[in-house]
Design a protein around this motif. Structure first.
Motif, PDB file in Angstrom:
ATOM      1  N   PRO A   1       0.337  -0.904  -0.002  1.00 40.23           N
ATOM      2  CA  PRO A   1       0.369   0.168   0.278  1.00 40.23           C
ATOM      3  C   PRO A   1       0.452   0.717   0.020  1.00 40.23           C
ATOM      4  CG  PRO A   1      -0.068  -0.858   1.977  1.00 40.23           C
ATOM      5  CD  PRO A   1       0.458  -1.995   1.249  1.00 40.23           C
ATOM      6  N   SER A   2       2.592   1.246   0.453  1.00 42.57           N
ATOM      7  CA  SER A   2       3.152   2.007   0.377  1.00 42.57           C
ATOM      8  C   SER A   2       3.306   2.678  -0.780  1.00 42.57           C
ATOM      9  CB  SER A   2       3.834   2.325   1.488  1.00 42.57           C
ATOM     10  OG  SER A   2       3.236   1.817   2.887  1.00 42.57           O
ATOM     11  N   TYR A   3       3.759   2.115  -1.959  1.00 41.93           N
ATOM     12  CA  TYR A   3       3.859   2.690  -3.125  1.00 41.93           C
ATOM     13  C   TYR A   3       3.235   2.648  -4.406  1.00 41.93           C
ATOM     14  CZ  TYR A   3       7.194  -1.356  -1.064  1.00 41.93           C
ATOM     15  OH  TYR A   3       8.308  -2.455  -0.949  1.00 41.93           O
ATOM     16  N   VAL A   4       3.987   3.228  -4.774  1.00 40.65           N
ATOM     17  CA  VAL A   4       3.272   3.539  -6.438  1.00 40.65           C
ATOM     18  C   VAL A   4       3.138   2.990  -7.493  1.00 40.65           C
ATOM     19  CG1 VAL A   4       3.838   5.240  -8.404  1.00 40.65           C
ATOM     20  CG2 VAL A   4       4.897   5.766  -6.114  1.00 40.65           C
ATOM     21  N   THR A   5       1.537   2.802  -7.075  1.00 38.96           N
ATOM     22  CA  THR A   5       1.442   1.297  -8.409  1.00 38.96           C
ATOM     23  C   THR A   5       0.987   1.831  -9.541  1.00 38.96           C
ATOM     24  OG1 THR A   5      -0.316   0.953  -7.616  1.00 38.96           O
ATOM     25  CG2 THR A   5       0.616  -0.214  -6.542  1.00 38.96           C
ATOM     26  N   TYR A   6       0.857   3.272 -10.112  1.00 42.68           N
ATOM     27  CA  TYR A   6       0.535   3.161 -12.028  1.00 42.68           C
ATOM     28  C   TYR A   6       0.401   4.928 -11.763  1.00 42.68           C
ATOM     29  CZ  TYR A   6      -3.792   5.229 -10.700  1.00 42.68           C
ATOM     30  OH  TYR A   6      -5.261   6.238 -10.250  1.00 42.68           O
ATOM     31  N   ALA A   7       0.804   5.189 -12.876  1.00 47.17           N
ATOM     32  CA  ALA A   7       1.279   6.894 -12.627  1.00 47.17           C
ATOM     33  C   ALA A   7       0.774   7.702 -12.379  1.00 47.17           C
ATOM     34  CB  ALA A   7       1.339   6.590 -14.587  1.00 47.17           C
TER      35      ALA A   7
END
Length: 263
Positions: free
Chosen positions: A226-232
């Motif tokens: 949940p803490s990551y950038v997963t799409y632009a």
């Protein structure tokens, strides 16, 4: 007295010229980055600067399990850091990657070369010299190979990007899996990397937040990390802004770091 001063000035000029020609002045340390390997296997961390910034730590190095490597960085630096896995630099390459994930043209020291995706990326913009907060995030926009956490030192909860609640390689859809010769899932591609479609890559007519929405794949990544950038256009933005001159990047920070590797 004038001659003595002249000799000192000449010696100082020679020393300054040496530092300029060797690039040392540009690499004056303003910040420290600690790279920690909590994986039960070795990794090969790598760095690649954005345009106009110097290469850190020659671009890559070996890091055994349980070890910490200190990197000196300028107080003004921007680039990416990642970990390579399953590397073997001893055998002839024959145009084959030396690492199972994150390879940079088969070299131990990437020297600024960007790693081959899919790979979990730490993206940093350090602004300590500018007396402004630094920005950093962990991105799986191009895929995932290892969990990673980032924080400042001394640690602050407001400056922490945590690891993952689940191992993405365990839940990676078949169509996104990267398999090694032993049949193990070594990495998980993003939908953009796997299918190269505008709707997944947020480009062309999908190149705005109102047009490009989370996909079933990026939502899967978000639930696991949940803490990551997963799409632009991931919202709310997972980018962290903190003032510090020391940062800690930890690979395999949680129990999912016990995953197996052929490394």
């Amino acid at each position: 007295m004038r001659m003595k001063f002249s000799r000192i000035s000449s010696a100082l000029l020679v020393l300054i010229c040496h530092f300029i020609t060797s690039g040392k002045l540009r690499e004056v340390e303003g910040c420290t980055i600690y790279i920690t390997n909590k994986c039960p296997f070795p990794i090969w961390p790598a760095t690649a600067p954005n345009t106009g910034y110097p290469v850190l730590a020659n671009g890559g190095f070996y890091l055994p399990p349980g070890r910490i490597h200190r990197i000196g960085a300028p107080g003004d630096w921007s680039g990416r850091i990642w970990a390579r896995t399953g590397c073997n630099f001893d055998e002839p390459i024959n145009h084959k990657p030396a690492c199972e994930t994150g390879d940079c043209d088969g070299k131990l020291e990437c020297e600024g070369t960007i790693g081959l995706p899919p790979v979990t990326l730490v993206e940093m913009t350090i602004q300590y010299d500018k007396r402004q907060p630094s920005f950093y995030d962990v991105s799986v926009v191009d895929g995932y190979n290892l969990p990673v956490s980032v924080t400042n030192k001394p640690a602050s909860s407001k400056c922490l990007i945590g690891g993952c609640s689940r191992n993405l390689k365990d839940i990676c859809p078949l169509e996104l899996q990267v398999i090694n010769d032993a049949g193990q899932v070594m990495a998980c591609k993003s939908a953009c990397l796997a299918f190269n479609r505008d709707s997944f890559c947020c480009r062309n007519k999908y190149g705005s937040p109102d047009k490009c929405k989370p996909s079933v794949y990026s939502s899967l990544f978000k639930r696991a990390c949940p803490s990551y950038v997963t799409y632009a256009f991931d919202t709310p933005s997972p980018v962290v802004s903190c003032s510090s001159d020391e940062f800690v990047i930890t690979f395999c920070p949680d129990k999912w770091g016990t995953e197996h590797s052929s490394a």
